[in-house]
Design a protein around this motif. Structure first.
Motif, PDB file in Angstrom:
ATOM      1  N   LYS A  95      13.734  -0.353  41.072  1.00 15.66           N
ATOM      2  CA  LYS A  95      12.903   0.243  40.016  1.00 15.66           C
ATOM      3  C   LYS A  95      11.756  -0.706  39.722  1.00 15.66           C
ATOM      4  N   ARG A  96      10.621  -0.127  39.371  1.00 20.35           N
ATOM      5  CA  ARG A  96       9.437  -0.919  39.047  1.00 20.35           C
ATOM      6  C   ARG A  96       9.128  -0.780  37.564  1.00 20.35           C
ATOM      7  N   TYR A  97       8.774  -1.892  36.967  1.00 19.07           N
ATOM      8  CA  TYR A  97       8.393  -1.930  35.554  1.00 19.07           C
ATOM      9  C   TYR A  97       7.034  -2.603  35.441  1.00 19.07           C
ATOM     10  N   THR A  98       6.165  -2.029  34.616  1.00 15.02           N
ATOM     11  CA  THR A  98       4.835  -2.589  34.396  1.00 15.02           C
ATOM     12  C   THR A  98       4.737  -3.022  32.941  1.00 15.02           C
ATOM     13  N   ASP A  99       4.330  -4.296  32.752  1.00 21.10           N
ATOM     14  CA  ASP A  99       4.172  -4.777  31.378  1.00 21.10           C
ATOM     15  C   ASP A  99       2.782  -4.445  30.835  1.00 21.10           C
ATOM     16  N   GLU A 100       2.503  -4.880  29.603  1.00 20.84           N
ATOM     17  CA  GLU A 100       1.237  -4.564  28.947  1.00 20.84           C
ATOM     18  C   GLU A 100       0.019  -5.105  29.699  1.00 20.84           C
ATOM     19  N   GLU A 101       0.228  -6.173  30.456  1.00 16.83           N
ATOM     20  CA  GLU A 101      -0.879  -6.801  31.197  1.00 16.83           C
ATOM     21  C   GLU A 101      -1.051  -6.221  32.594  1.00 16.83           C
ATOM     22  N   GLY A 102      -0.238  -5.252  32.944  1.00 14.95           N
ATOM     23  CA  GLY A 102      -0.348  -4.613  34.249  1.00 14.95           C
ATOM     24  C   GLY A 102       0.455  -5.279  35.350  1.00 14.95           C
ATOM     25  N   ASN A 103       1.250  -6.284  35.013  1.00  9.52           N
ATOM     26  CA  ASN A 103       2.083  -6.958  36.003  1.00  9.52           C
ATOM     27  C   ASN A 103       3.294  -6.093  36.329  1.00  9.52           C
ATOM     28  N   VAL A 104       3.548  -5.931  37.621  1.00 11.96           N
ATOM     29  CA  VAL A 104       4.662  -5.102  38.076  1.00 11.96           C
ATOM     30  C   VAL A 104       5.848  -5.995  38.438  1.00 11.96           C
ATOM     31  N   THR A 105       7.013  -5.641  37.914  1.00 14.28           N
ATOM     32  CA  THR A 105       8.248  -6.343  38.217  1.00 14.28           C
ATOM     33  C   THR A 105       9.201  -5.339  38.851  1.00 14.28           C
TER      34      THR A 105
END
Length: 180
Positions: free
Chosen positions: A81-91
Motif C-alpha cells: 500500500k502507498r501512503y502520501t503525506d502532506e508534503e507529497g512524500n510517498v511511503t
C-alpha cells in the motif's frame, strides 16, 4: 513425534540478511529431528502497481511464488500500500506481522513447536502468548534480530549457520599482480 509449524516473515528476512532464502533447506531444517511439518506459511509482499508497470517484476514474482509453493509452502500475499503525506512524500508498506501472529495463534493448539523466521521485536508478545499456550517457540534470524526476542524464544538460530540456507554466489579468485 513433534508437530511443527513454520512461519516466515519474508520481508523482514529479505531486508536483514536472508535474501534468496532457500525454502527447501528451511523445510529440511525445521523437520531435522523427525518432526511432522503441519504448517508451512510464508508471508510475502507483492506490489500490484509496480507489477502493472513492470512486467519483469510481475513475472519474477510469480515464478518465485510458484517455486516456494512447489516446496510445499503456503504463501500469504500482502499487497503493498502507498501512503502520501502532506508534503507529497510517498511511503510504501506491506506489513504482514498481524496476519502471521493471528495465524500462529490459531494453529498453536495443533502444534508442539513453532519455528518463527524473523528478527522483528514486534513478535515478542506473540512468542510469549504461544509459550503460555504450551508451545515451544524457536527463532531463526540473520541480521538485526531483536535481543528481547532472542531471550524470550526457547532457542535461537543464526540463519548464516544453517548449511546451504542461503545461496553463496561464486566469485572468481582474486588475481594478484594484475591491474584492476
Amino acid at each position: 513425534m513433534l508437530k511443527i509449524g513454520v512461519f516466515v516473515d519474508a520481508e523482514n528476512i529479505k531486508f536483514n540478511g536472508g535474501y534468496q532464502l532457500r525454502y527447501d533447506i528451511l523445510r529440511r531444517f525445521a523437520a531435522r529431528d523427525s518432526g511432522i511439518l503441519l504448517r508451512l506459511n510464508t508471508y510475502l509482499a507483492f506490489d500490484q502497481e509496480r507489477a502493472r508497470d513492470d512486467g519483469e517484476y510481475a513475472k519474477k514474482s510469480h515464478i518465485y511464488q510458484q517455486m516456494v509453493r512447489d516446496y510445499g509452502w503456503k504463501i500469504i500475499v500482502k499487497h503493498v500500500k502507498r501512503y502520501t503525506d502532506e508534503e507529497g512524500n510517498v511511503t510504501t508498506k506491506a506489513n504482514a506481522d498481524l496476519d502471521l501472529a493471528v495465524d500462529a495463534m490459531l494453529q498453536v493448539e495443533n502444534l508442539d513447536l513453532i519455528l518463527l523466521v524473523t528478527g522483528d521485536g514486534d513478535f515478542l508478545q506473540v512468542v510469549t502468548a504461544l509459550q503460555n499456550r504450551g508451545c515451544r517457540v524457536e527463532l531463526l534470524g540473520f541480521n538485526n534480530v531483536s535481543k528481547q526476542l532472542q531471550r524470550q524464544a526457547d532457542a535461537c538460530y543464526r540463519g548464516y549457520l544453517v548449511p546451504a540456507l542461503l545461496p553463496f554466489p561464486h566469485s572468481p579468485p582474486h588475481q594478484q599482480g594484475r591491474l584492476g
